[in-house]
Design a protein around this motif. Structure first.
Motif, short mmCIF file in Angstrom:
data_model
loop_
_atom_site.label_atom_id
_atom_site.label_comp_id
_atom_site.label_asym_id
_atom_site.label_seq_id
_atom_site.Cartn_x
_atom_site.Cartn_y
_atom_site.Cartn_z
N MET A 1 0.96 -6.24 4.68
CA MET A 1 0.70 -6.50 6.25
C MET A 1 -0.73 -5.19 6.86
SD MET A 1 1.16 -8.15 9.31
CE MET A 1 0.84 -7.64 10.59
N GLU A 2 -0.70 -4.20 6.01
CA GLU A 2 -0.73 -2.90 5.72
C GLU A 2 -2.89 -3.61 5.92
OE1 GLU A 2 -2.10 0.93 3.91
OE2 GLU A 2 -0.12 0.64 5.47
N ILE A 4 -4.28 -6.29 5.34
CA ILE A 4 -4.54 -7.48 6.42
C ILE A 4 -4.86 -6.51 7.79
CG2 ILE A 4 -4.76 -9.03 8.49
CD1 ILE A 4 -1.94 -10.28 6.36
N ILE A 5 -4.57 -5.25 7.97
CA ILE A 5 -4.96 -5.12 9.03
C ILE A 5 -5.94 -3.99 8.72
CG2 ILE A 5 -4.75 -2.73 11.06
CD1 ILE A 5 -1.24 -3.95 10.87
N TYR A 6 -5.84 -4.08 7.77
CA TYR A 6 -7.38 -3.05 7.00
C TYR A 6 -8.77 -3.64 6.84
CZ TYR A 6 -10.01 -0.58 3.41
OH TYR A 6 -11.13 0.92 2.92
N LEU A 8 -9.47 -6.17 8.70
CA LEU A 8 -9.94 -7.13 10.33
C LEU A 8 -10.57 -6.00 10.86
CD1 LEU A 8 -6.56 -8.92 11.90
CD2 LEU A 8 -9.09 -9.78 10.87
N VAL A 9 -9.68 -4.43 10.42
CA VAL A 9 -10.67 -3.75 10.82
C VAL A 9 -11.96 -3.23 10.66
CG1 VAL A 9 -10.74 -0.18 11.29
CG2 VAL A 9 -8.51 -2.03 11.71
N TRP A 10 -12.82 -2.79 9.97
CA TRP A 10 -13.70 -3.37 8.79
C TRP A 10 -14.60 -5.06 9.06
CZ3 TRP A 10 -16.24 0.55 7.02
CH2 TRP A 10 -15.47 1.28 6.60
#
Length: 112
Positions: A1-2, A4-6, A8-10
């Motif tokens: 999950m971490e 995917i968030i990484y 999406l932020v980039w």
């Protein structure tokens, strides 16, 4: 999950940079692109429209441009009835650009 968030932020950061920042000119939004034709803008209403028919410079046949093969030489668009005619033209364009109309009519009869 971490991960995917990484990602999406980039992805969001890159999207913002392309839209508003250093890549805005690539997307057509920055550096006065609409007013300076040298930077890809120009007149958005100005458009080249192909003629309905054109004469094949190799064999002399009249072709409909929407279904014809095309090639650009010296800033001019030429239309061809077949891939073979286009390849002959691209191999030696000067040969076909200096032909007279009578020679083209003979080739049209032979081309069949």
């Amino acid at each position: 999950m971490e991960a995917i968030i990484y990602f999406l932020v980039w992805a969001g950061l890159i999207l913002l940079m392309m839209r508003f920042g250093c890549g805005a000119h690539v997307m057509g939004h920055g550096h006065n692109s609409r007013t300076n034709p040298m930077q890809g803008g120009g007149n958005p209403d100005l458009r080249w429209i192909a003629p309905e028919t054109a004469k094949d410079p190799v064999c002399g046949i009249t072709v409909h441009t929407n279904a014809a093969k095309s090639a650009v030489h010296d800033g001019h668009v030429f239309y061809f009835c077949s891939r073979e005619c286009r390849e002959r033209f691209e191999a030696a364009p000067g040969t076909y650009l200096t032909q007279d109309i009578a020679a083209s009519a003979v080739k049209e009869a032979v081309h069949g």
